[in-house]
Write an enzyme that holds these catalytic residues in place. Structure first.
Site, PDB file in Angstrom:
ATOM      1  N   HIS A 359       0.884  -1.172   0.000  1.00 19.66           N
ATOM      2  CA  HIS A 359       0.000   0.000   0.000  1.00 19.66           C
ATOM      3  C   HIS A 359       0.919   1.218   0.000  1.00 19.66           C
ATOM      4  O   HIS A 359       1.856   1.278   0.805  1.00 19.66           O
ATOM      5  CB  HIS A 359      -0.872  -0.023   1.254  1.00 19.66           C
ATOM      6  CG  HIS A 359      -1.998   0.954   1.234  1.00 19.66           C
ATOM      7  ND1 HIS A 359      -1.801   2.310   1.221  1.00 19.66           N
ATOM      8  CD2 HIS A 359      -3.345   0.781   1.225  1.00 19.66           C
ATOM      9  CE1 HIS A 359      -2.980   2.926   1.210  1.00 19.66           C
ATOM     10  NE2 HIS A 359      -3.929   2.013   1.207  1.00 19.66           N
ATOM     11  N   GLU A 372      -6.552   5.170   1.756  1.00 17.94           N
ATOM     12  CA  GLU A 372      -6.749   5.703   0.407  1.00 17.94           C
ATOM     13  C   GLU A 372      -7.931   6.686   0.379  1.00 17.94           C
ATOM     14  O   GLU A 372      -8.023   7.544  -0.495  1.00 17.94           O
ATOM     15  CB  GLU A 372      -7.054   4.499  -0.487  1.00 17.94           C
ATOM     16  CG  GLU A 372      -6.897   4.730  -1.939  1.00 17.94           C
ATOM     17  CD  GLU A 372      -6.921   3.396  -2.704  1.00 17.94           C
ATOM     18  OE1 GLU A 372      -6.215   2.447  -2.319  1.00 17.94           O
ATOM     19  OE2 GLU A 372      -7.650   3.341  -3.690  1.00 17.94           O
ATOM     20  N   ARG A 375      -6.944  10.318   0.068  1.00 16.76           N
ATOM     21  CA  ARG A 375      -6.716  10.813  -1.302  1.00 16.76           C
ATOM     22  C   ARG A 375      -8.036  10.848  -2.066  1.00 16.76           C
ATOM     23  O   ARG A 375      -8.306  11.777  -2.826  1.00 16.76           O
ATOM     24  CB  ARG A 375      -5.700   9.912  -2.019  1.00 16.76           C
ATOM     25  CG  ARG A 375      -4.266  10.186  -1.587  1.00 16.76           C
ATOM     26  CD  ARG A 375      -3.313   9.159  -2.129  1.00 16.76           C
ATOM     27  NE  ARG A 375      -3.425   7.886  -1.429  1.00 16.76           N
ATOM     28  CZ  ARG A 375      -3.324   6.693  -1.983  1.00 16.76           C
ATOM     29  NH1 ARG A 375      -3.105   6.570  -3.267  1.00 16.76           N
ATOM     30  NH2 ARG A 375      -3.422   5.602  -1.257  1.00 16.76           N
ATOM     31  N   ARG A 396      -2.376   0.991  -6.690  1.00 23.81           N
ATOM     32  CA  ARG A 396      -1.399   0.964  -5.598  1.00 23.81           C
ATOM     33  C   ARG A 396      -0.010   0.530  -6.045  1.00 23.81           C
ATOM     34  O   ARG A 396       0.990   1.020  -5.529  1.00 23.81           O
ATOM     35  CB  ARG A 396      -1.894   0.012  -4.513  1.00 23.81           C
ATOM     36  CG  ARG A 396      -3.102   0.554  -3.836  1.00 23.81           C
ATOM     37  CD  ARG A 396      -3.674  -0.431  -2.886  1.00 23.81           C
ATOM     38  NE  ARG A 396      -4.814   0.192  -2.236  1.00 23.81           N
ATOM     39  CZ  ARG A 396      -5.623  -0.423  -1.401  1.00 23.81           C
ATOM     40  NH1 ARG A 396      -5.427  -1.684  -1.104  1.00 23.81           N
ATOM     41  NH2 ARG A 396      -6.625   0.219  -0.856  1.00 23.81           N
ATOM     42  N   HIS A 498       0.434  -4.751   2.448  1.00 19.90           N
ATOM     43  CA  HIS A 498      -0.973  -4.514   2.779  1.00 19.90           C
ATOM     44  C   HIS A 498      -1.864  -5.707   2.460  1.00 19.90           C
ATOM     45  O   HIS A 498      -2.794  -5.999   3.200  1.00 19.90           O
ATOM     46  CB  HIS A 498      -1.451  -3.285   2.018  1.00 19.90           C
ATOM     47  CG  HIS A 498      -2.846  -2.869   2.361  1.00 19.90           C
ATOM     48  ND1 HIS A 498      -3.216  -2.509   3.642  1.00 19.90           N
ATOM     49  CD2 HIS A 498      -3.975  -2.766   1.605  1.00 19.90           C
ATOM     50  CE1 HIS A 498      -4.507  -2.179   3.652  1.00 19.90           C
ATOM     51  NE2 HIS A 498      -4.992  -2.350   2.434  1.00 19.90           N
ATOM     52  N   HIS A 499      -1.595  -6.376   1.338  1.00 18.41           N
ATOM     53  CA  HIS A 499      -2.499  -7.466   0.938  1.00 18.41           C
ATOM     54  C   HIS A 499      -1.683  -8.513   0.194  1.00 18.41           C
ATOM     55  O   HIS A 499      -0.853  -8.181  -0.642  1.00 18.41           O
ATOM     56  CB  HIS A 499      -3.590  -6.907   0.008  1.00 18.41           C
ATOM     57  CG  HIS A 499      -4.715  -7.864  -0.251  1.00 18.41           C
ATOM     58  ND1 HIS A 499      -5.917  -7.822   0.418  1.00 18.41           N
ATOM     59  CD2 HIS A 499      -4.822  -8.907  -1.121  1.00 18.41           C
ATOM     60  CE1 HIS A 499      -6.714  -8.784  -0.007  1.00 18.41           C
ATOM     61  NE2 HIS A 499      -6.071  -9.460  -0.954  1.00 18.41           N
ATOM     62  N   ARG A 538      -4.515  -5.677  -6.174  1.00 24.96           N
ATOM     63  CA  ARG A 538      -5.917  -5.483  -5.803  1.00 24.96           C
ATOM     64  C   ARG A 538      -6.286  -4.004  -5.799  1.00 24.96           C
ATOM     65  O   ARG A 538      -5.473  -3.168  -5.395  1.00 24.96           O
ATOM     66  CB  ARG A 538      -6.157  -6.069  -4.405  1.00 24.96           C
ATOM     67  CG  ARG A 538      -7.546  -5.799  -3.888  1.00 24.96           C
ATOM     68  CD  ARG A 538      -7.804  -6.477  -2.575  1.00 24.96           C
ATOM     69  NE  ARG A 538      -7.072  -5.927  -1.459  1.00 24.96           N
ATOM     70  CZ  ARG A 538      -7.355  -4.787  -0.844  1.00 24.96           C
ATOM     71  NH1 ARG A 538      -8.350  -4.022  -1.263  1.00 24.96           N
ATOM     72  NH2 ARG A 538      -6.631  -4.387   0.194  1.00 24.96           N
TER      73      ARG A 538
END
Ligand code: MEZ
Length: 565
Positions: A359, A372, A375, A396, A498-499, A538
């Protein structure tokens, strides 16, 4: 030095905390009810004189014993991510006793399997985050009895700390906000973001069932009335709670309540350590390592893996994505990849297992995600000198790569007072002392070390783009706010894990596939433990959508499979 347990026992016998005869369940339900009956609910404890209120955290109404351990030193869970400097918790000086190591002892696992199931259920769901709760509720609705287990002392997993929201297309919220959207656009955006590596059949289901997923959460009591745009989406389709609350606590609180109301047997401090298979390779249950009950086997007609990703497992990150091994992670400590390891062990196939998302905006040198949403609501991103370098709403992977090419490998998210008032989560960052502030743009530049002239030009140019509706520098499509209202703020960010996009391979019924791509009888999976939905990258808002849509599909099919057997 006494521990909490002996202090209470001295006060009024072991029955101050425990039932008679003493029989502590892994969830410590009786003990926690006793805590609240004497000390009150969290709301009553809210006036504590601490600099912040740990009893009113975004983890929600969790067990008191998550932190205040009976016969051990307490554990201050907040500081797994934060670094609050608080006075010691009561009994911090207690003599250290051996705590539950929640580990995997192979001998004990084999003994539990040899002893056979000590109980049976139709559906066993592993992991009580959004995917696990949704699977449990769907399985229950389909008529199955369900046991839901989680290794942590509180439910919620990574979903609990999600901030952004849930992507969905064709909702009443989009209609009310005048947003035109199409299932095909959702699919195209997700595929483009995932570099066309996603399984399009899974993405199509995600898109088609997303609106129903939002409605289902609303029917359980969640509020998802606000809309915003996430990176890589062509329209506003990220659904969020009204009033700026983070989405994770809203969704998890709702699901926790629903599971309680529907009598789902939810067990905490209960780590599944092995899937048990028959000679014909069908899954027939799992071995659980309970904090108080030890190792035991639950026989189950269907097992649903909803254990989340591996973003907090350093060894797995170092193995699958060595370039990220030293990166911070925005994930909950629970994201240790258990489901991936257990599924691999019984011959499940993996999809894109080495794809890990950074991220772009995790607070520099912290584990705190700067959502996010900030933003999306209008903030701008600049480098060390105060210059923009990419559209803030790009995907991302691109934003993270771009930040890592900037001097110092960090960026600043900047915004003004309009955004501060609009995005409630920003007040949280302020509270955490992450924000730099200036009454003027010049002052902000000075307080952050940016070049005054560069930042002034960036802000003036950006305000021009907002006025004309065209970002001629980086092509940002949606610019909901200019930057004209003092004070001005900045938060320092850098990419963080992050993921984990990859995981166990599933088909459209959420059945886990073996190495020949055939469904493993009795095994289902949903959420971040799976691969295929998000491809190589993602989009923001698609994780919660994934957990809701595929959680429900997994639960429903697990129930059908169990009831047919
Ligand atoms: O889906 C996400 O991961 C998300 C929206 C995160 C965030 O920045 O808030």
């Amino acid at each position: 030095t006494p521990d909490m347990g002996s202090f209470h026992a001295d006060m009024g016998s072991c029955q101050s905390c425990h039932a008679k005869p003493i029989k502590v369940t892994d969830s410590e339900t009786h003990e926690n009810a006793q805590c609240k009956s004497c000390h009150g609910e969290y709301a009553e404890l809210a006036n504590d004189k601490l600099q912040f209120d740990p009893h009113n955290s975004h983890l929600g109404d969790i067990n008191c014993t998550s932190c205040h351990k009976g016969h051990e030193e307490p554990k201050f869970y907040c500081n797994e991510c934060h670094s609050f400097d608080i006075k010691p918790m009561p009994f911090s000086d207690a003599k250290k006793k051996k705590s539950w190591d929640d580990g995997w002892d192979q001998d004990k696992i084999q003994k539990a399997i040899a002893a056979g199931p000590s109980e049976t259920t139709q559906v066993l769901v592993v992991g009580a985050g959004s995917a696990g709760f949704n699977a449990s509720l769907a399985a229950k609705k389909a008529g199955a009895n369900v046991i839901l287990v989680d290794k942590a002392p509180f439910s919620g997993g990574n979903s609990m700390i999600s901030a952004g929201g849930m992507n969905a297309v064709g909702t009443k919220q989009q209609t009310a906000h005048g947003v035109e959207d199409k299932v095909e656009w959702f699919i195209e955006d997700a595929m483009k973001g995932g570099r066309q590596q996603n399984d399009i059949k899974l993405v199509t289901i995600l898109a088609e069932q997303s609106a129903d997923g939002v409605q289902w959460l609303e029917s359980l009591g969640a509020n998802l009335d606000d809309l915003k745009r996430s990176g890589g989406a062509r329209v506003d389709r990220t659904h969020r709670p009204h009033g700026g609350k983070s989405s994770g606590p809203e969704i998890i609180d709702t699901l926790r309540k629903a599971a309680k109301e529907q009598g789902i047997d939810t067990r905490l401090n209960s780590r599944v350590v092995k899937l048990v298979v028959n000679d014909d390779h069908s899954v027939v249950g799992a071995v659980v390592h309970g904090k108080h009950t030890g190792y035991y086997m639950i026989g189950a007609k269907s097992v649903v893996l909803a254990t989340g990703g591996y973003g907090m497992n350093k060894e797995m990150i170092a193995y699958y994505r060595p370039t990220m091994k030293d990166m911070t992670s925005s994930n909950n400590i629970t994201a240790t990849g258990d489901g991936v390891l257990m599924a691999k062990e019984i011959g499940a196939s993996m999809t894109d297992i080495d794809w890990v998302q950074a991220h772009p905006t995790v607070g520099k040198d912290s584990r705190i995600l700067i959502s996010e949403t900030v933003r999306g609501v209008g903030a701008v991103m600049v480098n060390k000198d105060g210059n923009r370098f990419i559209s803030e709403l790009t995907t991302r992977d691109k934003a993270s790569d771009a930040i890592l090419k900037q001097p110092g490998q960090f960026a600043w998210i900047i915004f003004d007072n309009q955004l501060y008032k609009k995005a409630k989560m920003v007040r949280g960052y302020d509270h955490l002392e992450m924000l730099y502030k200036g009454d003027t743009v010049e002052q902000l530049a000075k307080s952050t070390g940016m070049k005054v002239a560069d930042l002034a030009k960036t802000v003036s140019d950006y305000n021009g783009y907002v006025a004309s509706g065209k970002d001629t520098a980086f092509g940002r499509a949606d610019m909901p706010l200019n930057m004209t209202q003092s004070p001005y703020y900045a938060v320092k960010v850098a990419p963080g894990i992050h993921h984990t996009m990859g995981g166990v391979a599933i088909n459209t019924t959420a059945s886990v596939l073996d190495l020949q791509s055939k469904p493993i009888d009795g095994l289902f999976a949903a959420g971040e433990v799976t691969g295929g939905v998000h491809g190589y990258n993602r989009l923001g808002g698609n994780a919660i959508a994934d957990t809701v849509v595929f959680g429900r599909i997994a639960g429903d099919n697990a129930a059908k499979h169990a009831l047919d057997k």
